[in-house]
Design an enzyme around this catalytic site. Structure first.
Site, PDB file in Angstrom:
ATOM      1  N   TRP A  18       6.128  -4.517  -0.929  1.00  0.00           N
ATOM      2  CA  TRP A  18       5.371  -3.503  -0.416  1.00  0.00           C
ATOM      3  C   TRP A  18       4.407  -4.423   0.366  1.00  0.00           C
ATOM      4  CZ3 TRP A  18       6.789   0.874   0.494  1.00  0.00           C
ATOM      5  CH2 TRP A  18       7.712   1.432  -0.291  1.00  0.00           C
ATOM      6  N   ASP A  85      -4.009  -2.795  -2.329  1.00  0.00           N
ATOM      7  CA  ASP A  85      -2.862  -1.602  -2.571  1.00  0.00           C
ATOM      8  C   ASP A  85      -2.605  -1.463  -4.158  1.00  0.00           C
ATOM      9  OD1 ASP A  85      -0.735   0.067  -3.025  1.00  0.00           O
ATOM     10  OD2 ASP A  85       0.479  -1.034  -1.585  1.00  0.00           O
ATOM     11  N   LYS A 109       2.538   7.779  -8.801  1.00  0.00           N
ATOM     12  CA  LYS A 109       2.693   7.227 -10.095  1.00  0.00           C
ATOM     13  C   LYS A 109       1.957   7.655 -11.362  1.00  0.00           C
ATOM     14  CE  LYS A 109       5.259   4.003  -7.485  1.00  0.00           C
ATOM     15  NZ  LYS A 109       5.564   4.132  -5.873  1.00  0.00           N
TER      16      LYS A 109
END
Ligand SMILES: Cc1ncc(COP(=O)(O)O)c(C=O)c1O
Length: 273
Positions: A18, A85, A109
């Site tokens: 990511w 992030d 999540k």
């Protein structure tokens, strides 16, 4: 797009898929200085010695590397705006959010349902952001319009409300952190005690949200997967880009699920160890 331009440079830590995707996108808008990378060792650790240039416009990192199963356990000390992030570990542990100038996290999540993205920004940092970009992409416009610049996904936001109420009812992030610690300790201790399993991640960087492991004998992977399936446990396969197994321990997963899984692991190891 909001904070970087062709005339400026942003610093990035490359510690996982990511983070590397964030680097790729940032390069479309300006100069990127990758301060360190663990790509060569398949992102099995967080790079531990790097210098962040003081003249960069911000330093970006991913707090939890969802796919590789590593997590930054300390907030980096930098002299420039800190951008993170936090998609895969937000609200899983207590953190000093004041240390950050910009935080973003997909809700899917630990916050609620896909379709919502949480952004927390330091107003001063936001004010210095670029203009002349599409309104939809400009964070200032979202703030000015009370997060209703376009039609919000109301049902997904309602799911976030219910999840946050549940989190509050169990004692908030502090209580959640204790439960998450218990889940992760039980799982990692079990994996470490059973020689049939292999933990590829550097112990000090293990993620409390995503535990990644393989089997010492790859031939056993299919039987382990089958054993999980027979007990109704799904979603244990690793991300397609890395293989092996990944157990996600997000807030919604109760300790009892980890107890059931670790019992299965012990049983499997006694048969195949
Ligand atoms: C740390 C991290 N960043 C970014 C993403 C991408 O999120 P989305 O699929 O909502 O764009 C994910 C998805 O798993 C993630 O774990």
């Amino acid at each position: 797009m909001n904070f970087l331009s062709k005339e400026t440079t942003a610093a990035y830590l490359d510690a996982g898929v990511w983070g590397s995707k964030a680097i790729k996108e940032a390069k479309l808008f300006g100069n990127v200085k990758v301060v360190a990378s663990s790509k060569e060792t398949h992102y099995d650790r967080i790079p531990d010695s790097y210098a962040v240039p003081d003249d960069a416009v911000y330093f970006h990192y991913t707090t939890n590397n969802t796919i590789e199963g590593t997590q930054m356990h300390a907030i980096p000390a930098v002299n420039i705006p800190l951008v993170a992030d936090m998609s895969s570990d937000i609200l899983s542990r207590q953190m000093d959010f004041n240390r950050f100038d910009f935080i973003y996290a997909g809700a899917q999540k630990n916050i609620g349902a896909a379709g919502v993205n949480l952004v927390v920004a330091n107003k001063g940092f936001l004010e210095k952001g670029n203009t002349g970009i599409p309104s939809m992409m400009e964070y200032r416009q979202h703030v000015a319009n009370g997060s209703m610049l376009n039609t919000p996904p109301v049902f997904a936001i309602y799911v976030c409300l219910l999840t946050l109420r549940w989190l509050k009812s169990i004692g908030g992030v502090a209580a959640m952190e204790m439960i998450n610690d218990k889940k992760a300790s039980l799982l990692y201790n079990t994996l470490e005690s059973l020689p049939v399993f292999h933990l590829p991640v550097a112990p000090q960087d293990r993620s409390l949200m995503n535990a990644v492991f393989t089997m010492k004998d790859p031939v056993l992977e299919a039987s382990f997967l089958q054993a999980c399936k027979e007990e109704g446990m799904v979603g244990v396969k690793g991300h397609r880009s890395v293989g092996g197994f990944r157990i996600s321990l997000y807030n919604a997963l109760p300790l009892s699920s980890v107890e059931t899984l670790t019992a299965l692991m012990k049983h499997f190891a006694s048969k195949h160890g």
